[in-house]
Design a protein around this motif. Structure first.
Motif, mmCIF file in Angstrom:
data_model
loop_
_atom_site.group_PDB
_atom_site.id
_atom_site.type_symbol
_atom_site.label_atom_id
_atom_site.label_comp_id
_atom_site.label_asym_id
_atom_site.label_seq_id
_atom_site.Cartn_x
_atom_site.Cartn_y
_atom_site.Cartn_z
ATOM 1 N N GLY A 25 0.795 -1.225 0.000
ATOM 2 C CA GLY A 25 0.000 0.000 0.000
ATOM 3 C C GLY A 25 0.824 1.270 0.000
ATOM 4 O O GLY A 25 0.264 2.366 0.138
ATOM 5 N N ASP B 140 2.544 4.482 -1.128
ATOM 6 C CA ASP B 140 2.319 5.462 -2.189
ATOM 7 C C ASP B 140 3.479 6.452 -2.154
ATOM 8 O O ASP B 140 3.498 7.388 -1.361
ATOM 9 C CB ASP B 140 0.985 6.174 -1.956
ATOM 10 N N PHE C 169 -2.775 -0.102 12.864
ATOM 11 C CA PHE C 169 -3.593 -0.496 11.714
ATOM 12 C C PHE C 169 -5.039 -0.815 12.106
ATOM 13 O O PHE C 169 -5.810 -1.291 11.279
ATOM 14 C CB PHE C 169 -2.941 -1.696 11.022
ATOM 15 N N PRO D 220 -8.918 4.087 12.291
ATOM 16 C CA PRO D 220 -9.464 4.340 10.959
ATOM 17 C C PRO D 220 -8.586 5.193 10.047
ATOM 18 O O PRO D 220 -8.211 4.764 8.962
ATOM 19 C CB PRO D 220 -10.795 5.043 11.270
ATOM 20 N N VAL D 221 -8.236 6.391 10.454
ATOM 21 C CA VAL D 221 -7.478 7.288 9.585
ATOM 22 C C VAL D 221 -5.991 6.957 9.615
ATOM 23 O O VAL D 221 -5.310 6.945 8.587
ATOM 24 C CB VAL D 221 -7.707 8.755 10.008
ATOM 25 N N ASN E 52 -4.543 4.159 10.066
ATOM 26 C CA ASN E 52 -4.278 2.951 9.298
ATOM 27 C C ASN E 52 -3.955 3.277 7.850
ATOM 28 O O ASN E 52 -2.947 2.836 7.292
ATOM 29 C CB ASN E 52 -5.488 2.012 9.385
ATOM 30 N N GLU E 53 -4.813 4.093 7.213
ATOM 31 C CA GLU E 53 -4.619 4.426 5.800
ATOM 32 C C GLU E 53 -3.354 5.244 5.587
ATOM 33 O O GLU E 53 -2.588 5.003 4.648
ATOM 34 C CB GLU E 53 -5.847 5.192 5.298
ATOM 35 N N LEU E 54 -3.108 6.224 6.458
ATOM 36 C CA LEU E 54 -1.916 7.061 6.306
ATOM 37 C C LEU E 54 -0.641 6.254 6.511
ATOM 38 O O LEU E 54 0.358 6.468 5.815
ATOM 39 C CB LEU E 54 -1.972 8.221 7.296
ATOM 40 N N ARG F 103 -0.168 3.055 5.902
ATOM 41 C CA ARG F 103 0.062 2.248 4.699
ATOM 42 C C ARG F 103 0.601 3.098 3.560
ATOM 43 O O ARG F 103 1.528 2.694 2.853
ATOM 44 C CB ARG F 103 -1.240 1.573 4.279
ATOM 45 N N LYS F 104 0.015 4.275 3.367
ATOM 46 C CA LYS F 104 0.464 5.154 2.289
ATOM 47 C C LYS F 104 1.907 5.596 2.493
ATOM 48 O O LYS F 104 2.662 5.791 1.535
ATOM 49 C CB LYS F 104 -0.445 6.386 2.216
#
Length: 332
Positions: free
Chosen positions: A81, A83, A159, A162-163, A165-167, A169-170
């Motif tokens: 994940g 980026d 992880f 909510p928020v 986790n995404e950051l 991974r990015k």
């Protein structure tokens, strides 16, 4: 990166037409006179090309192109994940003022991180909130000549949010498990691990800069299997950003978190209590410990793992004490 200027080549410039000299023919009986020396007139300096704005037009265009790729999905992420474009252009830019201006991080021993290939960076963990991991990521990227990216191994709790986790991974972080770490190392990535975990980040202020137990040496086993060097890292300054003077254990159990910190400012000042103190940081990378000279079955030797784990821990602790002696002040 500074904006490039367009420098026109000579063949692209308009050629100025020189006036033709007309030679007069003398009439009969007249003596042809030598032409008077022509006065040399310096050509007028050519006007410099107009400046194409102050760079804001290009920044706006780049920002619009970035947003278009975000909307249309024309960007790449790896199997974890990660980026790279988002990390370089957005996440790093958000963390850099905190790194440069607030904590004023000083980096030493960056040359001990290899220019290419996998390596495992092992650091101490502290500060109540894991800002030390983020500052470590900026330090590696901004100070290493190859601008390498650090892929941190994070706890399960990261992880589950909510928020966050995404950051995470990015930004290239992944779960702290041997399988993910080995895959990244074998792919030639820099992997960061803080073996103290919650025991280090949530320890009371009275135990600052005293390393907690490094687990069972799983990070050593992973490095041995991948044949990558281990780079010890010592971070000074993070311990004082949130002086943890108490722990509301009952409230922590109700919230499902490892600890609920009580500091001189939190929770008494509400959201203002979450502002970290502006301490002066130092991050030092020690000499790498090679692992490629061991046999394949060395990763299963518990005594070897214990010895290497203790060696890494002692090197980090010794460097911490040395940096503390050299430090003039907590804030300067």
């Amino acid at each position: 990166m500074a904006d490039a200027k367009v420098i026109p080549f000579d063949e692209d410039r308009p050629r100025r037409r020189m006036p033709r000299r007309v030679r007069s023919v003398p009439a009969a009986g007249q003596v042809e006179q030598e032409p008077a020396a022509q006065e040399t007139v310096a050509p007028a300096p050519e006007a410099a090309p107009a400046e194409r704005g102050d760079g804001w037009d290009r920044r706006i265009a780049g920002g619009l192109a970035f947003l278009r790729r975000r909307v249309t999905g024309e960007y790449e992420v790896d199997d974890f994940g990660y980026d790279k474009e988002l990390t370089d252009q957005v996440l790093m830019s958000l963390m850099r003022p905190l790194y440069d201006k607030y904590f004023r991080v000083e980096v030493k021993g960056i040359e001990n991180i290899p220019a290419k290939g996998g390596a495992l960076i092992v650091a101490n963990h502290s500060g109540t909130l894991p800002l030390d991991g983020l500052m470590l990521q900026v330090a590696v990227h901004d100070h290493h000549p190859a601008e390498r990216h650090l892929r941190l191994l994070a706890a399960d709790l990261v992880f589950m949010l909510p928020v966050v986790n995404e950051l995470a991974r990015k930004a290239g972080h992944t779960l702290a498990c041997a399988e993910d770490a080995q895959r990244l190392l074998e792919a030639g990535e820099l992997v960061g691990v803080m073996p103290e975990g919650f025991k280090g980040i949530g320890k009371p202020f009275g135990d600052r800069y005293k390393l907690q137990r490094f687990g069972r040496g799983g990070f050593v086993s992973t490095a041995l299997r991948a044949g990558t060097p281990i780079v010890p890292c010592s971070i000074v300054g993070a311990e004082e950003i949130y002086p943890m003077v108490g722990n509301a254990k009952t409230l922590a159990r109700l919230l499902g978190i490892p600890y609920f910190p009580i500091t001189p400012t939190f929770p008494w000042l509400g959201p203002l209590g979450a502002v970290p103190l502006p301490t002066k940081w130092t991050i030092q990378f020690g000499e790498p410990i090679p692992t490629d000279g061991y046999a394949a079955e060395a990763a299963e030797d518990p005594m070897l793992m214990f010895n290497l784990t203790d060696q890494v821990r002692e090197q980090i602790q010794h460097t911490l004490y040395k940096l503390l002696v050299q430090r003039r002040s907590v804030f300067f």
